[in-house]
Design a protein around this motif. Structure first.
Motif, PDB file in Angstrom:
ATOM      1  N   UNK A 201       2.053  -0.754  -5.208  1.00  0.00           N
ATOM      2  CA  UNK A 201       0.724  -0.708  -5.148  1.00  0.00           C
ATOM      3  C   UNK A 201       0.109  -0.469  -3.720  1.00  0.00           C
ATOM      4  N   UNK A 202      -1.149   0.372  -3.493  1.00  0.00           N
ATOM      5  CA  UNK A 202      -1.596  -0.022  -2.227  1.00  0.00           C
ATOM      6  C   UNK A 202      -2.576  -1.105  -2.157  1.00  0.00           C
ATOM      7  N   UNK A 203      -2.787  -1.729  -3.220  1.00  0.00           N
ATOM      8  CA  UNK A 203      -3.676  -3.142  -3.371  1.00  0.00           C
ATOM      9  C   UNK A 203      -5.022  -2.765  -3.722  1.00  0.00           C
ATOM     10  N   UNK A 204      -5.566  -1.691  -3.634  1.00  0.00           N
ATOM     11  CA  UNK A 204      -6.909  -1.363  -4.016  1.00  0.00           C
ATOM     12  C   UNK A 204      -6.939  -1.662  -5.634  1.00  0.00           C
TER      13      UNK A 204
ATOM     14  N   UNK B 167      -4.958   5.561   6.477  1.00  0.00           N
ATOM     15  CA  UNK B 167      -4.916   5.456   4.929  1.00  0.00           C
ATOM     16  C   UNK B 167      -6.106   6.744   4.559  1.00  0.00           C
ATOM     17  N   UNK B 168      -6.948   6.744   5.454  1.00  0.00           N
ATOM     18  CA  UNK B 168      -8.052   7.804   5.047  1.00  0.00           C
ATOM     19  C   UNK B 168      -9.098   7.091   4.433  1.00  0.00           C
ATOM     20  N   UNK B 169      -9.264   5.896   4.205  1.00  0.00           N
ATOM     21  CA  UNK B 169     -10.311   5.198   3.697  1.00  0.00           C
ATOM     22  C   UNK B 169     -10.348   3.718   3.997  1.00  0.00           C
ATOM     23  N   UNK B 170     -11.539   2.980   3.772  1.00  0.00           N
ATOM     24  CA  UNK B 170     -11.332   1.494   4.245  1.00  0.00           C
ATOM     25  C   UNK B 170     -10.564   0.656   3.233  1.00  0.00           C
ATOM     26  N   UNK B 171      -9.368   0.607   3.822  1.00  0.00           N
ATOM     27  CA  UNK B 171      -8.382  -0.286   2.730  1.00  0.00           C
ATOM     28  C   UNK B 171      -7.886  -1.466   3.394  1.00  0.00           C
ATOM     29  N   UNK B 172      -7.916  -1.775   4.813  1.00  0.00           N
ATOM     30  CA  UNK B 172      -7.258  -2.822   5.264  1.00  0.00           C
ATOM     31  C   UNK B 172      -7.733  -4.123   4.473  1.00  0.00           C
TER      32      UNK B 172
ATOM     33  N   UNK C 277      -3.645  -3.188  13.040  1.00  0.00           N
ATOM     34  CA  UNK C 277      -5.114  -2.968  13.685  1.00  0.00           C
ATOM     35  C   UNK C 277      -5.813  -2.582  12.102  1.00  0.00           C
ATOM     36  N   UNK C 278      -7.109  -3.048  12.013  1.00  0.00           N
ATOM     37  CA  UNK C 278      -7.710  -2.752  10.910  1.00  0.00           C
ATOM     38  C   UNK C 278      -8.074  -1.371  11.032  1.00  0.00           C
ATOM     39  N   UNK C 279      -8.944  -1.001  12.196  1.00  0.00           N
ATOM     40  CA  UNK C 279      -9.444   0.261  12.278  1.00  0.00           C
ATOM     41  C   UNK C 279      -8.328   1.386  12.270  1.00  0.00           C
ATOM     42  N   UNK C 280      -7.291   1.105  12.827  1.00  0.00           N
ATOM     43  CA  UNK C 280      -6.062   1.937  12.749  1.00  0.00           C
ATOM     44  C   UNK C 280      -5.475   2.356  11.353  1.00  0.00           C
ATOM     45  N   UNK C 281      -5.733   1.177  10.720  1.00  0.00           N
ATOM     46  CA  UNK C 281      -4.895   1.087   9.156  1.00  0.00           C
ATOM     47  C   UNK C 281      -6.053   1.883   8.594  1.00  0.00           C
ATOM     48  N   UNK C 282      -7.080   1.687   8.602  1.00  0.00           N
ATOM     49  CA  UNK C 282      -8.206   2.472   7.701  1.00  0.00           C
ATOM     50  C   UNK C 282      -8.067   4.002   8.035  1.00  0.00           C
ATOM     51  N   UNK C 283      -7.758   4.358   9.358  1.00  0.00           N
ATOM     52  CA  UNK C 283      -7.885   5.835   9.780  1.00  0.00           C
ATOM     53  C   UNK C 283      -6.505   6.493   9.166  1.00  0.00           C
TER      54      UNK C 283
ATOM     55  N   UNK D 245      -4.650   8.341  -6.450  1.00  0.00           N
ATOM     56  CA  UNK D 245      -4.585   7.449  -5.494  1.00  0.00           C
ATOM     57  C   UNK D 245      -5.796   7.242  -4.478  1.00  0.00           C
ATOM     58  N   UNK D 246      -6.201   6.110  -4.371  1.00  0.00           N
ATOM     59  CA  UNK D 246      -7.513   6.114  -3.474  1.00  0.00           C
ATOM     60  C   UNK D 246      -7.322   6.270  -2.018  1.00  0.00           C
ATOM     61  N   UNK D 247      -5.907   6.190  -1.674  1.00  0.00           N
ATOM     62  CA  UNK D 247      -5.456   6.491  -0.032  1.00  0.00           C
ATOM     63  C   UNK D 247      -4.998   7.751  -0.024  1.00  0.00           C
ATOM     64  N   UNK D 248      -5.111   8.406   1.332  1.00  0.00           N
ATOM     65  CA  UNK D 248      -4.944   9.677   1.646  1.00  0.00           C
ATOM     66  C   UNK D 248      -3.634   9.856   2.794  1.00  0.00           C
TER      67      UNK D 248
END
Length: 366
Positions: free
Chosen positions: A88-91, A125-130, A117-123, A17-20
């Protein structure tokens, strides 16, 4: 006890998975790529599942898009007459890939979202996913498939549940699942950081109730409450081994996605034993099916056919015995374990930003 045929199969095609995400329900000991079932082995699982009675196949992970043979697997499940759902995560879900998957038989897409919130979502997910989430939702809408947005709620995003609902509307979701974190896998390791306050839960419930009324007939909103805080335990998959089964990436067959935590059970593998035998006869599926296994207070409780004694995995993790009453239940002799966890959490809890929550990320043991 005799069992009815299963209705659903959760096919965990991979743990890659690309997310963490720190609340991930996948086991801490992840199945590595070289141990994943082959395309032909997954086809055999789907064929056996359909013969067993399965009507819905949920292609999940990890991230199922990590499997290059996903179109072939979707086509096989659809060809058997199953309703096929992509989780799916969508990535990696481009318009081209979504068009191919829809043509191969995907009927529905469930897209995970971590926060509004994009910044919070990425934090989280552990990656830029939003940004990818929006592109994935657009791809699903472009092919005309129904879309469910799934959000795991916890201390780090619960305060923006109103914005999350608005985001689901923007994404064009037909259905929104707001599910408070369940403490298995990585979520159990991160429980102290994920545990919401009572005030957060009450405030979120008010927002969700209002949204349900406002969106009635336009978007279905499902709210899964925080388990430890509830008055009664959640039903165990409508009863252990009653409606669904899970097949892990290596072929291990489980009565529920988290059953692997019960170390006192032995789980069969779809590569060495027919799926029908596993469903009807195996130790793991018959262990807690029905009511004969129940101890008091479950054995004589009027709710035993409603919540089925609660979650077997949670009972094992919190009491050491899966046959005990889920300690979330106030009638459980182990209920003090849960009240103690809540009291300890409340005494130590200070609302902080996501970056300060101290999550242990899923990537540590990948």
């Amino acid at each position: 006890m005799s069992a009815d045929p299963p209705l659903g199969l959760l096919a965990e095609l991979t743990h890659r998975c690309p997310l963490h995400c720190p609340y991930c329900s996948n086991p801490v000991e992840l199945v590595r790529r070289e141990r994943e079932l082959t395309t032909d082995q997954w086809r055999s699982v789907f064929t056996q599942a359909r013969a067993l009675g399965v009507l819905q196949v949920h292609l999940s992970g990890g991230e199922p898009l990590a499997r290059r043979d996903l179109p072939e697997l979707a086509a096989h499940a659809a060809g058997l007459g199953c309703y096929v759902n992509l989780v799916t995560s969508g990535l990696g879900l481009t318009k081209e890939r979504m068009t191919e998957l829809a043509a191969r038989g995907i009927d529905h897409v469930q897209l995970s979202v971590q926060a509004a919130d994009r910044q919070r979502a990425d934090a989280i997910a552990g990656t830029r996913a939003a940004a990818h989430k929006r592109s994935a939702a657009e791809a699903v809408r472009a092919v005309g498939l129904p879309l469910t947005v799934n959000v795991v709620l916890h201390r780090g995003n619960l305060d923006e549940v109103g914005a999350i609902i608005e985001l689901a509307e923007e994404l064009g979701a037909d259905r929104l699942e707001l599910a408070n974190a369940q403490y298995y896998g990585w979520a159990l390791r991160n429980r102290d950081s994920l545990m919401p306050t009572r005030g957060q839960l009450d405030a979120a419930d008010t927002v969700v109730r209002a949204a349900k009324a406002r969106l009635a007939g336009r978007m279905e909103v499902i709210h899964v409450i925080a388990d430890y805080h509830d008055s009664y335990p959640k039903p165990c998959m409508h009863g252990w081994g009653a409606r669904q089964l899970t097949v892990a990436p290596d072929g291990t067959v489980l009565p529920c996605p988290s059953a692997h935590v019960i170390s006192t059970l032995t789980f069969d593998n779809a590569t060495t034993r027919p799926l029908a035998e596993i469903w009807y006869e195996s130790e793991s599926f018959t262990a807690y099916r029905g009511e004969d296994w129940m101890r008091d207070p479950c054995r004589t409780c009027d709710r035993r056919g409603v919540d089925f004694g609660g979650c077997r995995c949670q009972a094992f993790l919190l009491t050491g015995a899966a046959e005990n009453t889920d300690p979330v239940c106030p009638k459980s002799p182990h209920h003090g374990v849960v009240t103690g966890i809540l009291a300890d959490s409340a005494s130590r809890q200070v609302l902080v930003g996501v970056a300060e929550l101290g999550f242990r990320m899923r990537s540590e043991e990948r």
